[in-house]
Structures are given as structure tokens and as C-alpha cells.
Design an enzyme around this catalytic site. Structure first.
Site, PDB file in Angstrom:
ATOM      1  N   LYS A  31       0.823  -1.219   0.000  1.00  0.00           N
ATOM      2  CA  LYS A  31       0.000   0.000   0.000  1.00  0.00           C
ATOM      3  C   LYS A  31       0.855   1.266   0.000  1.00  0.00           C
ATOM      4  O   LYS A  31       0.588   2.196  -0.769  1.00  0.00           O
ATOM      5  CB  LYS A  31      -0.930  -0.050   1.208  1.00  0.00           C
ATOM      6  CG  LYS A  31      -1.822   1.154   1.416  1.00  0.00           C
ATOM      7  CD  LYS A  31      -2.995   0.828   2.301  1.00  0.00           C
ATOM      8  CE  LYS A  31      -2.630   0.061   3.548  1.00  0.00           C
ATOM      9  NZ  LYS A  31      -1.812   0.848   4.511  1.00  0.00           N
TER      10      LYS A  31
ATOM     11  N   THR B 216       4.003   1.512  -0.914  1.00  0.00           N
ATOM     12  CA  THR B 216       4.716   1.527  -2.194  1.00  0.00           C
ATOM     13  C   THR B 216       3.829   2.099  -3.289  1.00  0.00           C
ATOM     14  O   THR B 216       4.270   2.896  -4.120  1.00  0.00           O
ATOM     15  CB  THR B 216       5.164   0.099  -2.563  1.00  0.00           C
ATOM     16  OG1 THR B 216       5.968  -0.423  -1.506  1.00  0.00           O
ATOM     17  CG2 THR B 216       5.967   0.094  -3.846  1.00  0.00           C
TER      18      THR B 216
ATOM     19  N   ARG C  73       2.408   8.317   7.445  1.00  0.00           N
ATOM     20  CA  ARG C  73       2.731   8.174   8.869  1.00  0.00           C
ATOM     21  C   ARG C  73       4.225   7.916   9.051  1.00  0.00           C
ATOM     22  O   ARG C  73       4.897   7.438   8.140  1.00  0.00           O
ATOM     23  CB  ARG C  73       1.951   6.997   9.471  1.00  0.00           C
ATOM     24  CG  ARG C  73       0.462   7.194   9.549  1.00  0.00           C
ATOM     25  CD  ARG C  73      -0.232   5.931  10.023  1.00  0.00           C
ATOM     26  NE  ARG C  73      -0.056   4.846   9.073  1.00  0.00           N
ATOM     27  CZ  ARG C  73      -0.259   3.556   9.345  1.00  0.00           C
ATOM     28  NH1 ARG C  73      -0.627   3.196  10.562  1.00  0.00           N
ATOM     29  NH2 ARG C  73      -0.097   2.644   8.427  1.00  0.00           N
TER      30      ARG C  73
ATOM     31  N   LYS D 234       6.745  -6.565  11.085  1.00  0.00           N
ATOM     32  CA  LYS D 234       6.084  -5.926   9.958  1.00  0.00           C
ATOM     33  C   LYS D 234       7.060  -5.216   9.027  1.00  0.00           C
ATOM     34  O   LYS D 234       6.905  -5.221   7.815  1.00  0.00           O
ATOM     35  CB  LYS D 234       5.031  -4.934  10.463  1.00  0.00           C
ATOM     36  CG  LYS D 234       4.276  -4.204   9.356  1.00  0.00           C
ATOM     37  CD  LYS D 234       3.237  -3.276   9.953  1.00  0.00           C
ATOM     38  CE  LYS D 234       2.507  -2.494   8.866  1.00  0.00           C
ATOM     39  NZ  LYS D 234       3.364  -1.519   8.208  1.00  0.00           N
TER      40      LYS D 234
ATOM     41  N   ALA E  32      -3.441   1.408  13.143  1.00  0.00           N
ATOM     42  CA  ALA E  32      -4.836   1.379  12.701  1.00  0.00           C
ATOM     43  C   ALA E  32      -5.639   0.277  13.369  1.00  0.00           C
ATOM     44  O   ALA E  32      -6.865   0.311  13.336  1.00  0.00           O
ATOM     45  CB  ALA E  32      -4.905   1.219  11.189  1.00  0.00           C
TER      46      ALA E  32
ATOM     47  N   PHE F  46      -3.414  -0.318   7.377  1.00  0.00           N
ATOM     48  CA  PHE F  46      -4.007  -1.632   7.138  1.00  0.00           C
ATOM     49  C   PHE F  46      -5.096  -1.545   6.069  1.00  0.00           C
ATOM     50  O   PHE F  46      -4.999  -0.740   5.149  1.00  0.00           O
ATOM     51  CB  PHE F  46      -4.520  -2.250   8.433  1.00  0.00           C
ATOM     52  CG  PHE F  46      -3.418  -2.567   9.418  1.00  0.00           C
ATOM     53  CD1 PHE F  46      -2.287  -3.267   9.027  1.00  0.00           C
ATOM     54  CD2 PHE F  46      -3.490  -2.144  10.726  1.00  0.00           C
ATOM     55  CE1 PHE F  46      -1.259  -3.561   9.915  1.00  0.00           C
ATOM     56  CE2 PHE F  46      -2.474  -2.424  11.640  1.00  0.00           C
ATOM     57  CZ  PHE F  46      -1.369  -3.134  11.233  1.00  0.00           C
TER      58      PHE F  46
ATOM     59  N   PHE G  44       3.204  -8.430  -9.292  1.00  0.00           N
ATOM     60  CA  PHE G  44       4.307  -9.316  -8.934  1.00  0.00           C
ATOM     61  C   PHE G  44       4.694 -10.079 -10.196  1.00  0.00           C
ATOM     62  O   PHE G  44       3.836 -10.389 -11.041  1.00  0.00           O
ATOM     63  CB  PHE G  44       3.903 -10.294  -7.832  1.00  0.00           C
ATOM     64  CG  PHE G  44       3.984  -9.728  -6.440  1.00  0.00           C
ATOM     65  CD1 PHE G  44       4.995 -10.120  -5.573  1.00  0.00           C
ATOM     66  CD2 PHE G  44       3.062  -8.793  -5.997  1.00  0.00           C
ATOM     67  CE1 PHE G  44       5.081  -9.588  -4.291  1.00  0.00           C
ATOM     68  CE2 PHE G  44       3.131  -8.266  -4.720  1.00  0.00           C
ATOM     69  CZ  PHE G  44       4.145  -8.670  -3.862  1.00  0.00           C
TER      70      PHE G  44
ATOM     71  N   TRP H 295       6.855  -0.715  -7.997  1.00  0.00           N
ATOM     72  CA  TRP H 295       7.973  -1.258  -7.221  1.00  0.00           C
ATOM     73  C   TRP H 295       9.224  -1.343  -8.090  1.00  0.00           C
ATOM     74  O   TRP H 295      10.320  -0.984  -7.645  1.00  0.00           O
ATOM     75  CB  TRP H 295       7.620  -2.644  -6.670  1.00  0.00           C
ATOM     76  CG  TRP H 295       8.662  -3.197  -5.739  1.00  0.00           C
ATOM     77  CD1 TRP H 295       8.750  -3.045  -4.398  1.00  0.00           C
ATOM     78  CD2 TRP H 295       9.800  -3.999  -6.120  1.00  0.00           C
ATOM     79  NE1 TRP H 295       9.866  -3.686  -3.894  1.00  0.00           N
ATOM     80  CE2 TRP H 295      10.527  -4.287  -4.936  1.00  0.00           C
ATOM     81  CE3 TRP H 295      10.273  -4.500  -7.332  1.00  0.00           C
ATOM     82  CZ2 TRP H 295      11.689  -5.045  -4.942  1.00  0.00           C
ATOM     83  CZ3 TRP H 295      11.444  -5.260  -7.338  1.00  0.00           C
ATOM     84  CH2 TRP H 295      12.137  -5.528  -6.142  1.00  0.00           C
TER      85      TRP H 295
END
Length: 553
Positions: free
Chosen positions: A68, A70, A91, A102, A270, A298, A378, A407
Site C-alpha cells: 500500500k 509503495t 505516517r 512488519k 490502525a 491496514f 508481482f 515497485w
């Protein structure tokens, strides 16, 4: 293949003054922290309708990854490449997940905010200031009791814990004040992680220092022996606590790899808080750029819903477009595929898992603003899988589903998404809040459960029922609700994936956050002080003799 930190370390950084000038900020409006970071001074123009606001959210996070942040960074870079004056508001990372499981919060690949090492570690010291301010209040509470307790505070009913910005399960429940009369009054206590502190939520919901001080004064720290609420205003220490946060309230300015200006400020989780960066940082973007891209924590069931129902009323600006991020891999995992087989084409698992994305599209669409799906590419995704997912979105929701390659390619990999966002942002659709302030707490939670999660309703524990009566008695029931729920499921059971039906959310207790201005509803076994995993990320980190950092993702 280069790691994220290697890509970051090999990227050109522009002096922070040049980044500020892209937004029209003067030298007097920035306070440099070295060459590549700065605080931006207050105040900002209050016209929050100046620019377009783009909210990036996602499906429920999985071990397969969604990307998210990225995507948010790639989208902002793509908007910049299309010659739109753009800023991103994110954030700050917490050391808890950075050193734990994480990871960081600066994006990945060629869609990162940099310098990622600084941002993921101590940055400009905001979290340390919050930790110190929070624990200063803890010390002042116990000091008041030690020196006579004029407010008649019941030590058994103190609701203000201590905090630490690292995952430490040993500190969840503690006993303090041992060692005799000179060491205070013994009582049970505990620690939350800093990002769960109400001060973090307050910092991120305050408009300026005056608002910050007023909110701090309202913090409920406990009750007297005769059950009367005690606030920071009763202790008369709101000024001292605000003083400790006078610099932390200023948003931080950095840059992406492609030199798009990035405001990074605040970091409530979150799943246990509201999960969005500060409204000051978002407002800064809206007043210095034509497009501001922001991200909620999230999935849309947590940070997305909280952005809509808690943040936007205080920001005074609703999102113009919502982007929901998904990956083929994560949806296959939601559909029952084995995590070791996600690189193998599996149309059946994808079909079974796609309704999780559908539930998030429905959740965000009910607010009335345009929704776009961003499929984070991906290399293992097959043409058949991508075509099937696009068809699912088109057939069921008639909205765009765009594959993005940010990415690997940076902004160029999100050009199609940026073009769709620009087109969708010119809408006049009305925003529809989920609930009104004058509705009951139970009604608000029921709407969140039924309209956002897709469940049937709620069940309150005996403790929660008693607490709810007290909330109503004190007139706090008109505040919005902040759900504390697992991020891994639409339910309160982390093991239930996909888009389950006919479930209820179990509310075990409520926490009153008068300073932040919401009521927290704790569900399931959500912890406000996480623990470290069996192999913490810290085990892979090091620093060379020349100061170069390794192993940081």
C-alpha cells in the site's frame, strides 16, 4: 536484486531546501534537520479545499504483501511526472514493527521515501517526544498520589498506562511503587506501545498548538474513589505536556526517490488507534500542492473507515478519490491457496479470494466518492490471473482495475493509475458519512460491522455493557467510535480470511479517549502492547565501522 535499503542508499538526494521550494515553501518556513530532512513551521492556510485529496487503502493485509505504501509513493511520483504539483502525506514508522516483524513504512523498491534509514529509525525525534510526554503524565499522576492525593484519585481506577516505542510483552502488566514509602504507592500498571498512546492520536488530530493543549487537558486519566472522572485539566499539567510536544507537532518534510515532496508526521496504529498521519501534514499538502496522496493504515475496514469517520470531519476535507490496493498473491491466499504456492497460477483460489477485494470496494464506495482498484504487480502474476481479476471488478462494480509496476519502475509504473485518478478527481459526488454524532455507540458500531465488515451485528461483554452505561451517563456517547480489531480479517478472528458472512463482532471493553475525541471499542484479543516474533527483524540488522546500515529491509 538490490534490497530496499541498497536502492535507497544509491539514490540521489536533493537538499531539503530544493524539495521545499517545489511546494512554494520559503527558507523561513522550514527548519532543517541536517541536509535532507526538515520540520515545516506552523501555521498553514486553513483553506483545505485548495487541492485534491487521494486516499490510498487496501484489502486485508496478508503474509503475501499488498504494498500500500509503495503504491501511494508510486502514485505520487506518477502524478509528478504528469506535471501535477504533488505531495504525499504518510505516517512515521514505529520502532516496534521496524525491530519486530512488519518492517518499515517507507515503501519499497523504486517507490520509496528517503532517506529510509533515518525515517525508519529515530527520524526527527517525534516518537521520543511523545513517549516522554506520555510518561511525564504518568509520573505526575503517581507523584500527585504520593504527595497527599488532593484529587482523591483511586489508584485502582487509573486508566493512564505508561508507553514504550518497542514491542515488549513483558511490560503489558506490571506492579509499580515497590520498595517502601519513599518509592511511591504500590499499584498495578502496564505499558502500551507509543503508537497506541492517546497523545499520538491527539497529535494527529490537532489543528495547531492551541488545539493540542485543549485536547491534552481533556484526557481522562482515571476516576476518584466516588467514581468521578479525573482529567489532565484537574492536574493542571496540560501546559507542561504541550511544551514537550511543541516541536513534534510540526510536520516533517522529506522526499521520494524521484524527489516528490513527502510530509511524514505521526503514526497511530490502525488496529488499536485511528491509523492515519496528522491532519496538520495532510492540510500542509492540500495547501502547498494540487494533489495530495495520503494513506490509511491496514485495510479499508480499519484505517480506511477511520479516515472517513474520524479524520475527515476534523480535516474539513473529504477524499476526492479512493484507491484500493490489492495483489493477486494476497487474494489467492484469501482464497485458500498455500502460502508456499502463491507463485503458481491458481485461478480457482483467485476466484474464491476475490470477494475480499469486493468487500473493501463496497465499504469505500458507500461513502459516495469514486473508487479505483490498483493491482500491485508481482512477476509471478499470470496474464490469465490479471484478466480474471479485472473482469471480476468490472462485472461486479464497473470501476477501473489498473495493474501497476511502481515497485520496479517507480512513477512510470503507475502512470495509468495516475491518469485515472486525475480523471476521477474532477467529480462533484456527495460524501456520505457512515453515521451521525447523535446516534448511540451501539448504533455506530453496528453500522461499521454491517456496512463495512459485512457482518450481522455485535455482542457486548458484561464489562462492555457496564462501561457503556457509564459512557452514556457522562454524555460521552456522542463521540465517534474507533474500532480496535485484528487487521488480518474482516471479523475479529485473525484466522478467518476472505469475505465471511453471518458473523458478529465481540466487544470486550471500551476505552474513553476524551482528548482524541473518540471511544475505542476493543474486540477479540487485540493487544495495545505487541510482542516480538521468534525471529525479530533486529537480528538481521547491523552497522558497519563507517556508519553504513545493513539489514534494514
Amino acid at each position: 536484486m538490490k534490497t530496499d535499503i541498497e536502492i535507497s542508499q544509491n539514490s540521489e538526494l536533493l537538499p531539503i531546501g530544493k524539495i521545499a521550494s517545489k511546494l512554494g515553501l520559503t527558507d523561513q518556513q522550514i527548519e532543517p534537520y541536517g541536509h535532507y530532512k526538515a520540520k515545516v513551521t506552523l501555521p498553514f492556510n486553513s483553506q483545505t479545499d485548495k487541492g485534491k485529496l487521494i486516499l490510498v487503502t487496501s484489502i486485508n493485509p496478508t503474509a503475501a504483501g499488498e504494498g500500500k505504501t509503495t503504491m501511494a509513493v508510486g502514485l505520487s511520483d506518477a502524478l509528478s511526472e504528469l506535471n501535477h504539483k504533488t505531495a504525499i502525506a504518510l505516517r512515521e514508522p514505529s520502532l516496534g514493527p521496524v525491530m519486530g516483524m512488519k518492517g518499515g513504512a517507507t515503501g519499497g523498491g523504486y517507490s520509496q521515501v528517503i532517506p529510509m534509514e533515518d525515517i525508519n529509525l529515530h527520524f526527527t525525534g517525534d516518537f521520543h517526544a511523545l513517549t516522554e510526554a506520555h510518561d511525564t503524565l504518568s509520573a505526575l499522576i503517581d507523584n500527585h498520589i504520593h504527595h497527599g492525593n488532593q484529587l482523591n484519585i483511586d489508584p485502582r481506577q487509573i486508566t493512564w498506562k505508561r508507553v514504550l516505542d518497542i514491542n515488549d510483552r513483558e511490560l503489558r502488566h506490571t506492579v509499580i511503587g515497590l520498595g517502601g514509602r519513599t518509592s511511591g504507592v504500590p499499584r498495578e500498571d502496564g505499558f502500551d506501545i507509543t503508537v497506541a498512546s492517546e497523545l499520538m492520536a491527539i497529535l494527529c488530530l490537532s489543528r495547531d498548538i492551541k488545539d493540542l493543549k485543549q485536547r491534552i487537558s481533556k484526557i481522562l486519566i482515571g476516576y476518584t474513589y466516588d467514581r468521578k472522572p479525573v482529567t489532565v485539566a484537574d492536574l493542571k499539567v496540560e501546559g507542561a505536556l504541550t511544551l514537550l510536544l511543541k516541536d513534534a507537532i510540526k510536520p516533517n518534510l522529506v522526499q521520494t526517490i524521484e524527489h516528490t515532496p513527502a510530509y511524514i508526521h505521526g503514526g497511530p496504529f490502525a488496529n488499536i488507534a485511528h491509523g492515519c498521519n496528522s491532519i496538520i501534514a495532510t492540510n500542509a499538502g492540500l495547501n502547498t500542492a494540487d494533489y495530495t496522496v495520503t494513506e490509511s493504515g491496514f485495510g479499508s475496514d480499519l484505517g480506511g473507515e477511520k479516515f472517513m469517520d474520524i479524520v475527515t470531519p476534523r480535516l474539513g476535507k473529504n477524499p476526492d478519490v479512493v484507491v484500493v490496493v490489492a495483489t493477486i498473491r494476497a487474494l489467492k491466499l484469501n482464497g485458500g491457496a498455500n502460502k508456499d504456492d502463491l507463485s503458481t497460477e491458481d485461478l480457482a483460489a483467485l476466484a474464491k479470494g476475490a470477494p475480499n477485494l469486493g468487500r473493501h470496494i463496497q465499504a469505500m464506495s458507500r461513502y459516495g466518492k469514486p473508487v479505483i482498484v490498483a493491482i500491485n504487480d508481482f512477476t509471478s502474476d499470470t496474464d490469465a490471473e490479471i484478466a480474471q481479476l479485472r473482469k471480476y471488478v468490472a462485472d461486479n462494480f464497473n470501476i477501473p482495475a489498473i495493474t501497476c509496476y511502481e515497485w520496479a519502475q517507480g512513477g512510470k509504473g503507475a502512470t495509468e493509475l495516475a491518469q485515472a485518478v486525475v480523471k476521477a478527481a474532477d467529480n462533484t459526488d456527495q460524501f456520505h458519512p457512515l453515521y451521525q454524532d447523535d446516534e448511540s455507540i451501539e448504533a455506530k458500531i453496528n453500522k461499521i460491522v454491517t456496512e463495512i465488515y459485512g457482518g450481522d451485528g455485535i455482542e457486548l461483554s458484561n464489562k462492555a455493557q457496564k462501561q457503556l452505561k457509564q459512557i452514556v451517563k457522562h454524555g460521552w456517547d456522542k463521540l465517534p467510535v474507533c474500532m480496535a480489531k485484528t487487521q488480518y480479517s474482516l471479523t475479529d478472528d485473525a484466522s478467518i480470511h476472505g469475505a465471511p458472512e453471518h458473523f458478529k463482532i465481540h466487544i470486550r471493553e471500551f476505552q474513553v479517549k476524551l482528548g482524541a475525541g473518540f471511544i475505542v471499542a476493543l474486540t477479540g484479543n487485540v493487544l495495545t502492547m505487541p510482542g516480538l516474533p521468534s525471529h525479530p527483524a533486529a537480528l538481521d540488522m547491523d552497522v558497519k565501522d563507517n556508519g553504513e546500515i545493513t539489514g534494514l529491509f
